[in-house]
Design an enzyme around this catalytic site. Structure first.
Site, PDB file in Angstrom:
ATOM      1  N   LYS A 112     -17.608  -5.742   7.610  1.00 34.48           N
ATOM      2  CA  LYS A 112     -16.213  -6.481   8.057  1.00 34.48           C
ATOM      3  C   LYS A 112     -15.989  -6.426   9.255  1.00 34.48           C
ATOM      4  O   LYS A 112     -15.990  -5.611  10.188  1.00 34.48           O
ATOM      5  CB  LYS A 112     -15.263  -6.103   6.977  1.00 34.48           C
ATOM      6  CG  LYS A 112     -15.178  -6.226   5.561  1.00 34.48           C
ATOM      7  CD  LYS A 112     -14.506  -5.881   4.917  1.00 34.48           C
ATOM      8  CE  LYS A 112     -14.118  -6.272   3.796  1.00 34.48           C
ATOM      9  NZ  LYS A 112     -12.934  -6.288   3.123  1.00 34.48           N
ATOM     10  N   ARG A 145      -2.041  -6.424  -8.336  1.00 35.26           N
ATOM     11  CA  ARG A 145      -1.194  -7.113  -7.768  1.00 35.26           C
ATOM     12  C   ARG A 145      -0.839  -8.678  -9.167  1.00 35.26           C
ATOM     13  O   ARG A 145      -0.510  -8.369  -9.760  1.00 35.26           O
ATOM     14  CB  ARG A 145      -1.374  -7.681  -6.574  1.00 35.26           C
ATOM     15  CG  ARG A 145      -1.495  -6.376  -5.608  1.00 35.26           C
ATOM     16  CD  ARG A 145      -1.570  -7.061  -4.327  1.00 35.26           C
ATOM     17  NE  ARG A 145      -2.988  -8.056  -4.223  1.00 35.26           N
ATOM     18  CZ  ARG A 145      -3.691  -7.609  -3.218  1.00 35.26           C
ATOM     19  NH1 ARG A 145      -3.225  -8.315  -2.245  1.00 35.26           N
ATOM     20  NH2 ARG A 145      -5.131  -7.785  -3.277  1.00 35.26           N
ATOM     21  N   SER A 177      -3.349  -7.368   3.701  1.00 32.67           N
ATOM     22  CA  SER A 177      -3.202  -7.574   4.829  1.00 32.67           C
ATOM     23  C   SER A 177      -3.754  -8.770   5.526  1.00 32.67           C
ATOM     24  O   SER A 177      -2.968  -9.498   6.678  1.00 32.67           O
ATOM     25  CB  SER A 177      -4.105  -6.544   5.133  1.00 32.67           C
ATOM     26  OG  SER A 177      -3.844  -5.723   4.219  1.00 32.67           O
ATOM     27  N   HIS A 184       0.660  -1.092  -0.274  1.00 26.70           N
ATOM     28  CA  HIS A 184      -0.104   0.006  -0.172  1.00 26.70           C
ATOM     29  C   HIS A 184       0.846   1.570  -0.140  1.00 26.70           C
ATOM     30  O   HIS A 184       0.871   2.295  -0.364  1.00 26.70           O
ATOM     31  CB  HIS A 184      -0.703  -0.064   1.389  1.00 26.70           C
ATOM     32  CG  HIS A 184      -1.791  -1.184   1.411  1.00 26.70           C
ATOM     33  ND1 HIS A 184      -2.030  -1.660   3.010  1.00 26.70           N
ATOM     34  CD2 HIS A 184      -3.300  -1.186   0.607  1.00 26.70           C
ATOM     35  CE1 HIS A 184      -2.845  -2.963   1.951  1.00 26.70           C
ATOM     36  NE2 HIS A 184      -3.622  -2.626   1.562  1.00 26.70           N
TER      37      HIS A 184
HETATM   38  O1  PNS Z   1      -8.570  -3.046   0.196  1.00 26.42           O
HETATM   39  P1  PNS Z   1     -10.075  -3.214  -0.163  1.00 26.42           P
HETATM   40  O2  PNS Z   1     -10.817  -3.705   1.176  1.00 26.42           O
HETATM   41  O3  PNS Z   1      -9.920  -3.911  -1.008  1.00 26.42           O
HETATM   42  O4  PNS Z   1     -11.077  -1.277  -0.306  1.00 26.42           O
HETATM   43  C1  PNS Z   1     -12.161  -1.719  -0.836  1.00 26.42           C
HETATM   44  C2  PNS Z   1     -13.099  -0.332  -1.513  1.00 26.42           C
HETATM   45  C3  PNS Z   1     -12.755   0.186   0.160  1.00 26.42           C
HETATM   46  C4  PNS Z   1     -12.719   0.351  -1.932  1.00 26.42           C
HETATM   47  C5  PNS Z   1     -14.131  -0.782  -1.496  1.00 26.42           C
HETATM   48  O5  PNS Z   1     -14.671  -1.472  -0.904  1.00 26.42           O
HETATM   49  C6  PNS Z   1     -15.214   0.472  -1.553  1.00 26.42           C
HETATM   50  O6  PNS Z   1     -14.882   1.572  -2.211  1.00 26.42           O
HETATM   51  N1  PNS Z   1     -16.199   0.585  -1.102  1.00 26.42           N
HETATM   52  C7  PNS Z   1     -16.809   1.767   0.016  1.00 26.42           C
HETATM   53  C8  PNS Z   1     -18.587   0.835  -1.500  1.00 26.42           C
HETATM   54  C9  PNS Z   1     -18.757   1.632  -2.058  1.00 26.42           C
HETATM   55  O7  PNS Z   1     -18.609   2.438  -2.769  1.00 26.42           O
HETATM   56  N2  PNS Z   1     -19.002   0.255  -3.194  1.00 26.42           N
HETATM   57  C10 PNS Z   1     -19.078   0.535  -5.117  1.00 26.42           C
HETATM   58  C11 PNS Z   1     -17.948   0.271  -5.531  1.00 26.42           C
HETATM   59  S1  PNS Z   1     -18.229  -1.548  -5.584  1.00 26.42           S
END
Ligand code: PNS
Length: 166
Positions: free
Chosen positions: A41, A90, A128, A17
């Site tokens: 979560k 990745r 993570s 990150h």
């Molecule tokens: O590190 P991660 O858990 O892969 O990040 C995921 C994240 C936070 C980018 C994603 O879950 C997110 O944007 N969540 C906010 C809700 C949202 O906007 N969802 C619509 C897009 S699918």
């Protein structure tokens, strides 16, 4: 001026990150690291701790700011007036989820673009969850996360084990 968001759970921030943060900060004027406060979560670290750890590791990058957010990413982008979302890629396994997410965000607001940075080879395996798993079995996580974060993970895991034994 280009303001971008690098969103994620960051539970906790890894060296992978951090590499994406450093590289993104070079190509945009301002980078906001958006930490999702996700009630669905059950994270190892609460959102305040995740933000705190990120603040410590980005302290020397002047155009980076760390903020927690709830709800939709596009709504957060509107709040902070960001035009770009940055995500790291990745491997092929990331691709389907990332494509879906970027296209969903594009339907929600087609003025916001998602840019993908390919992860450096040295961090391609890193996430993570595996860091937490290695740490929970007493493995060496010093190559996966910054030192301040490694200490926090080890302390937190100790704390959880002590609470379990009480
Ligand atoms: O590190 P991660 O858990 O892969 O990040 C995921 C994240 C936070 C980018 C994603 O879950 C997110 O944007 N969540 C906010 C809700 C949202 O906007 N969802 C619509 C897009 S699918």
């Amino acid at each position: 001026m280009t303001r971008a968001i690098y969103p994620g759970s960051f539970d906790p921030v890894t060296n992978g990150h951090l590499d994406v943060i450093k590289r993104s900060a070079k190509i945009v004027d301002e980078l906001i690291v958006g930490v999702l406060n996700n009630n669905l979560k059950s994270p190892l670290f609460n959102v305040d701790n995740r933000v705190k750890m990120l603040n410590e590791v980005v302290a020397d990058i002047p155009n980076v700011k760390v903020m927690a957010f709830d709800g939709l990413l596009v709504d957060f982008a509107h709040q902070v007036d960001a035009q770009v979302i940055i995500r790291g890629l990745r491997a092929v396994t990331d691709f389907e989820y990332e494509l879906q997410m970027s296209q969903t965000n594009m339907v929600l607001d087609d003025n916001i673009e998602t840019l993908f940075l390919s992860t450096k080879l040295e961090y391609a395996y890193l996430n993570s969850s595996t860091v937490k798993e290695v740490a929970s079995h007493g493995g060496d996580i010093s190559r996966f996360v910054p030192d301040v974060v490694a200490k926090q993970i080890i302390n937190k895991i100790e704390e959880l084990k002590e609470n379990k034994n009480e």
